[in-house]
Structure formats: structure tokens, C-alpha cells
Design a protein around this motif. Structure first.
Motif, PDB file in Angstrom:
ATOM      1  N   TYR A   1       8.889   8.867 -10.052  1.00  0.00           N
ATOM      2  CA  TYR A   1       7.695   8.024 -10.188  1.00  0.00           C
ATOM      3  C   TYR A   1       6.785   8.503 -11.317  1.00  0.00           C
ATOM      4  N   LEU A   2       6.995   9.727 -11.763  1.00  0.00           N
ATOM      5  CA  LEU A   2       6.271  10.230 -12.937  1.00  0.00           C
ATOM      6  C   LEU A   2       7.082  10.030 -14.217  1.00  0.00           C
ATOM      7  N   ASN A   3       8.190   9.283 -14.084  1.00  0.00           N
ATOM      8  CA  ASN A   3       9.072   8.969 -15.217  1.00  0.00           C
ATOM      9  C   ASN A   3       9.712  10.211 -15.830  1.00  0.00           C
TER      10      ASN A   3
ATOM     11  N   GLN B   1      12.904   2.654  -6.882  1.00  0.00           N
ATOM     12  CA  GLN B   1      12.336   2.461  -8.212  1.00  0.00           C
ATOM     13  C   GLN B   1      12.001   0.988  -8.458  1.00  0.00           C
ATOM     14  N   GLU B   2      12.821   0.096  -7.929  1.00  0.00           N
ATOM     15  CA  GLU B   2      12.624  -1.341  -8.130  1.00  0.00           C
ATOM     16  C   GLU B   2      11.296  -1.825  -7.554  1.00  0.00           C
ATOM     17  N   LEU B   3      10.798  -1.135  -6.548  1.00  0.00           N
ATOM     18  CA  LEU B   3       9.531  -1.531  -5.924  1.00  0.00           C
ATOM     19  C   LEU B   3       8.303  -1.114  -6.728  1.00  0.00           C
ATOM     20  N   THR B   4       8.484  -0.256  -7.708  1.00  0.00           N
ATOM     21  CA  THR B   4       7.353   0.327  -8.434  1.00  0.00           C
ATOM     22  C   THR B   4       6.346  -0.697  -8.959  1.00  0.00           C
ATOM     23  N   PRO B   5       6.768  -1.814  -9.544  1.00  0.00           N
ATOM     24  CA  PRO B   5       5.774  -2.771 -10.065  1.00  0.00           C
ATOM     25  C   PRO B   5       4.850  -3.364  -8.996  1.00  0.00           C
ATOM     26  N   TYR B   6       5.218  -3.168  -7.732  1.00  0.00           N
ATOM     27  CA  TYR B   6       4.461  -3.795  -6.653  1.00  0.00           C
ATOM     28  C   TYR B   6       3.597  -2.793  -5.888  1.00  0.00           C
ATOM     29  N   PHE B   7       3.460  -1.601  -6.443  1.00  0.00           N
ATOM     30  CA  PHE B   7       2.589  -0.581  -5.873  1.00  0.00           C
ATOM     31  C   PHE B   7       1.195  -0.687  -6.488  1.00  0.00           C
TER      32      PHE B   7
ATOM     33  N   GLU C   1      -2.255   0.417  -8.520  1.00  0.00           N
ATOM     34  CA  GLU C   1      -2.488   1.203  -9.735  1.00  0.00           C
ATOM     35  C   GLU C   1      -2.710   2.670  -9.342  1.00  0.00           C
ATOM     36  N   ASN C   2      -2.209   3.560 -10.171  1.00  0.00           N
ATOM     37  CA  ASN C   2      -2.374   5.004  -9.952  1.00  0.00           C
ATOM     38  C   ASN C   2      -1.850   5.456  -8.596  1.00  0.00           C
ATOM     39  N   PHE C   3      -0.761   4.825  -8.143  1.00  0.00           N
ATOM     40  CA  PHE C   3      -0.230   5.131  -6.820  1.00  0.00           C
ATOM     41  C   PHE C   3       0.257   6.576  -6.700  1.00  0.00           C
ATOM     42  N   VAL C   4       0.604   7.202  -7.818  1.00  0.00           N
ATOM     43  CA  VAL C   4       1.103   8.579  -7.736  1.00  0.00           C
ATOM     44  C   VAL C   4       0.029   9.544  -7.233  1.00  0.00           C
ATOM     45  N   GLY C   5      -1.236   9.147  -7.290  1.00  0.00           N
ATOM     46  CA  GLY C   5      -2.327   9.998  -6.819  1.00  0.00           C
ATOM     47  C   GLY C   5      -2.857   9.620  -5.453  1.00  0.00           C
TER      48      GLY C   5
ATOM     49  N   SER D   1       0.869  -1.166   0.000  1.00  0.00           N
ATOM     50  CA  SER D   1       0.000   0.000   0.000  1.00  0.00           C
ATOM     51  C   SER D   1       0.910   1.221   0.000  1.00  0.00           C
ATOM     52  N   PHE D   2       0.960   1.921  -1.133  1.00  0.00           N
ATOM     53  CA  PHE D   2       1.950   2.980  -1.309  1.00  0.00           C
ATOM     54  C   PHE D   2       1.343   4.116  -2.116  1.00  0.00           C
ATOM     55  N   GLY D   3       1.713   5.342  -1.757  1.00  0.00           N
ATOM     56  CA  GLY D   3       1.241   6.506  -2.494  1.00  0.00           C
ATOM     57  C   GLY D   3       2.323   7.549  -2.608  1.00  0.00           C
ATOM     58  N   ALA D   4       2.315   8.295  -3.703  1.00  0.00           N
ATOM     59  CA  ALA D   4       3.347   9.309  -3.949  1.00  0.00           C
ATOM     60  C   ALA D   4       2.789  10.715  -3.994  1.00  0.00           C
ATOM     61  N   LYS D   5       1.530  10.894  -3.590  1.00  0.00           N
ATOM     62  CA  LYS D   5       0.924  12.221  -3.664  1.00  0.00           C
ATOM     63  C   LYS D   5       1.534  13.185  -2.652  1.00  0.00           C
ATOM     64  N   GLU D   6       1.853  12.681  -1.456  1.00  0.00           N
ATOM     65  CA  GLU D   6       2.423  13.509  -0.394  1.00  0.00           C
ATOM     66  C   GLU D   6       3.922  13.232  -0.312  1.00  0.00           C
ATOM     67  N   GLY D   7       4.721  14.274  -0.525  1.00  0.00           N
ATOM     68  CA  GLY D   7       6.155  14.088  -0.604  1.00  0.00           C
ATOM     69  C   GLY D   7       6.782  13.479   0.628  1.00  0.00           C
ATOM     70  N   TRP D   8       6.290  13.849   1.821  1.00  0.00           N
ATOM     71  CA  TRP D   8       6.919  13.356   3.043  1.00  0.00           C
ATOM     72  C   TRP D   8       6.840  11.843   3.159  1.00  0.00           C
TER      73      TRP D   8
END
Length: 429
Positions: free
Chosen positions: A403-405, A245-251, A253-257, A196-203
Motif C-alpha cells: 500500500y506504500l507502493n 490491491q484492486e480495492l485501493t481506489p475505493y479507500f 484519502e491517506n488511508f495508510v495513516g 472505511s479502511f486503514g493500513a496503519k495497524e497491520g492486524w
């Protein structure tokens, strides 16, 4: 590494907490000393102190703490007014600059900006403050060497996991990075969100890096860093970004939001197997799902050890312009007591900074034990929460870009080094 070693070298106080409301209200009159009118006992005017925090989710837990203090100090009332974490620093600094703000304020760790600006009352002489170890007080100490906050919590970050999901899928606690990736792959192959991961909040990104980085950096990296023997473009730090970055496939969908609330809910509702976060999330997870079969593991390192990221967090300070400083100092004194520490630990499921306090929760005690036996400092908070913008913020913004490539790990490391080189003394040698 010595017990509870924080490597507190670069920055010493916590600052920039959030607070909006003006200084306390009362029936009028000047601040009284404890024991006199308006003080801690006997008769006299009642004083209401405003207390700000960035932890809205702690409101219920603080009720018990405040009730206990008010029972001993019937003429002092505490009005706990937490604010949104992402707005806290801005609101607080604006209020303090206009000579208002709360009487009692929560401080960010290892940031000297508020005491350096003269906004806080020194606390070196309050009873009980000397019971805290120096390395704990370092998180609340200004550049002038004075203590400006009473440390609240010894935080840890780790990987929470759902024991039922792990057992149902034949997964044991990972003991290496390869085992962690293998566990994530097994979960994903079975249609389960691994993290369970999200990138919306920088901290959340710097905090997650604080968990992942020790897998590469181990226990000796920090001494090398302080001696200027390596930097943030070195192979160790770069590899820590590559692992993010290696963990990205295991986040998801749409984790950046996704933000913290999304992440917490995804994990608590058992739609994800793991959750990278701090000890401060334990209470919230349990509230959402009291039946969740929950555990955590520290980060396994490449040299066969395991490390748990630690730091001192959430100290409380007194506004130097408060009209009721003596009453506020009375609450600071209460915060140094074992009674406060036990109330805090048990009400909020946290590791109290008050020495000698244990809790009723086995997971909190497990975190506390690991923070003594296998600690590693939260790199971005203890070392790199300085600069303008801070190097910590540069990492957060750069990881969002990755994460936004838009950025490569190499570019993230380059941005970090550029930022730190402007102020971090070991990099100027």
C-alpha cells in the motif's frame, strides 16, 4: 465443508495475550479450594483476582458478567484490567517471565507459546469444559494435547454496510466480486467513500485479507494447502493479494495513516458506506451510532457461493503461578455455563462459544447461522500464526509495503512463501 469446520491442524492454543499487573491481591494466606476460606461461598477471606484482556472496549460489557459471578461467589472479586491491544503480547510475556502477571489472562487463538513455556494451568478437568466441541477447544489446546483456555467467542469477519446509503444509491448486496467493485465505483462516483479502511495497524490488513481472500480461494483451497498441492505463490493466493490491491481506489484519502478508531468513526458517522471487520466490532459501531441502519454480507466467491470467515477467539486461561488458582478456576468453570454465554453474547453483541447460546441481536444470530452454514477458516490465524516473525506478521508487513507502493503483489506472495517454508510442514514435502 462440514459445519463449523476450522481445519485446526497446524497450531493449537492461543497465547501471547496482554497483561501487565501482578498476580491477585487478597488479605493474605494461601489459595483456598472453592468452598473453603477464600473460595467461592460461605465466610472467609475475600480474594481479588486480576483479569487482563486486550479488549479495552469491552470494559462496560464485562461489568455485568463480573457482577453475576461475584453474586454467586461473594468472596471472590474480579478486577478487570484490559490493556492496549498492540502492547498486550509484549506486556504479558514480560510479566509471565518474571513470575508475575494476572491471575486470569486472555489468550490469542491457535498459538501454543504460553502453554509450551509452562505459564498456564491445564483446564481439562474443570466442569463444563467437555461441552465444547473439539474443533473449538483446538484453538486453546497446547502441543501436549491439554486444554489451557476456555473458548470465549466464535468470531466472524464480513463486510458491514450502511443500508440507507445502499438504498439511496440503488445498490443491492453484492453477489460477486464484479458486483462488489461495481458498487464501490458507483459510491465513489457519487462522492461517497466506499470502504472505511486503514493500513496503519497491520492486524487490520490480515483480517481484511481474511475477508477478501475467500472470493478467490473458495472452499477447497485449504485442503489443497494442507496436502501441499499448492503454496502461497500459487495463482489462487496471488490473486487474493491482487484483489486487496484492486480495492485501493475505493479507500479513503491517506488511508495508510488510519487506525481502527479512525475507521470505526468514519463508518459509524456515515461518511463511508462499507467497513471490512470482525463480529467484535458490532457493539462499538452501535454505541457510536445507535440509529445506524446496519447490515453485513459474507464474501461472494467466484464459484457463485458466499463464505464467512470464522475462527475461535479470546479464550481465557489461568496463570500457573497465581497464588489463587482455585478461585481463578472457579471463574473458568463459570465461563463454561450457558448463563455466562448469554451474558457475554447480549452484553457484548458477540457469538458465544458456549454451545446452544442465542442472543437478542438479529445480526449476531445471522453471523452465528452463517458460521455454521457457510464457514471458511481465517487463514492467517488458524494456519499461519507461527514462525519468527509469524507468517501472519509477514503478510501484514508486506501488505503495508504494497500500500506504500514498495512491494508488488508478486513480491508479497514471495515473502509469504519464504516465511511459511521455514516451518509449515506441507511446504517441506
Amino acid at each position: 465443508m462440514k459445519k463449523f469446520r476450522y481445519h485446526a491442524v497446524a497450531s493449537l492454543l492461543l497465547a501471547g495475550a496482554m497483561a501487565l499487573t501482578g498476580c491477585s491481591s487478597s488479605d493474605g494466606g494461601e489459595a483456598a479450594k472453592p468452598g473453603e476460606a477464600g473460595g467461592g461461598g460461605g465466610g472467609g477471606q475475600q480474594v481479588t483476582l486480576t483479569m487482563n484482556s486486550w479488549r479495552v472496549e469491552d470494559t462496560e460489557g464485562y461489568k455485568k458478567i463480573i457482577e453475576a459471578f461475584e453474586a454467586e461467589n461473594p468472596n471472590i472479586k474480579i478486577d478487570f484490567k484490559p490493556l492496549k491491544a498492540t502492547e498486550y503480547n509484549t506486556i504479558l510475556n514480560t510479566a509471565l517471565q518474571s513470575d508475575s502477571g494476572p491471575d486470569i489472562l486472555q489468550l490469542r487463538p491457535y498459538d501454543t507459546s504460553l502453554p509450551d513455556a509452562g505459564y498456564l494451568e491445564p483446564l481439562d478437568n474443570i466442569p463444563g469444559i467437555s461441552s465444547f466441541p473439539k474443533e473449538v477447544l483446538a484453538a486453546a489446546t497446547g502441543k501436549d494435547g491439554k486444554v489451557y483456555g476456555v473458548p470465549l467467542s466464535l468470531n466472524t469477519t464480513q463486510i458491514y454496510y450502511n443500508k440507507k446509503i445502499f438504498e439511496q444509491n440503488g445498490i443491492a448486496e453484492p453477489k460477486s466480486w464484479d458486483e462488489l467493485i461495481a458498487a464501490a465505483k458507483t459510491l465513489k462516483d457519487k462522492g461517497i467513500v466506499p470502504f472505511s479502511f486503514g493500513a496503519k495497524e497491520g492486524w487490520l490488513l490480515s483480517l481484511s485479507h481474511g475477508v477478501i481472500a475467500p472470493s478467490v480461494l473458495g472452499d477447497s483451497y485449504y485442503d489443497k494447502l494442507m496436502k501441499g498441492e499448492t503454496n502461497l505463490q500459487g495463482p489462487e493466493f496471488l490473486k487474493s493479494i491482487q484483489r486487496m490491491q484492486e480495492l485501493t481506489p475505493y479507500f479513503p484519502e491517506n488511508f495508510v495513516g488510519l487506525d481502527l478508531n479512525d475507521m470505526r468513526t468514519l463508518f459509524a458517522t456515515e461518511k463511508a458506506a462499507m467497513f471490512i471487520n470482525g463480529s467484535f466490532e458490532l457493539e462499538g459501531i452501535k454505541k457510536l451510532n445507535p440509529d445506524l441502519q446496519l447490515d453485513f454480507f459474507p464474501m461472494p466467491t467466484d464459484d457463485g457461493k458466499s463464505l464467512i470467515t470464522t475462527w475461535v477467539d479470546g479464550s481465557y486461561a489461568v496463570n500457573a503461578k497465581s497464588p489463587h488458582k482455585q478461585e481463578a478456576l472457579k471463574f473458568m468453570e463459570f465461563m463454561t455455563t450457558k448463563k455466562f454465554g448469554e451474558l457475554f453474547a447480549n452484553s457484548l453483541k458477540r457469538i458465544s462459544a458456549v454451545p446452544g447460546v442465542t442472543t437478542e441481536d438479529p445480526l449476531v444470530n445471522k453471523m452465528a447461522e452463517l458460521s455454521q452454514s457457510s464457514p471458511t477458516p481465517y487463514l492467517m490465524v488458524v494456519y499461519f500464526a507461527h514462525g519468527n516473525p509469524t507468517t501472519k506478521q509477514v503478510l501484514e508487513n508486506s501488505l503495508q509495503g504494497m500500500y506504500l507502493n514498495k512491494l508488488t503483489p508478486e513480491q508479497v506472495a514471495e515473502e509469504m512463501q519464504k516465511s511459511a517454508a521455514t516451518w509449515f510442514e506441507p511446504f517441506k514435502k
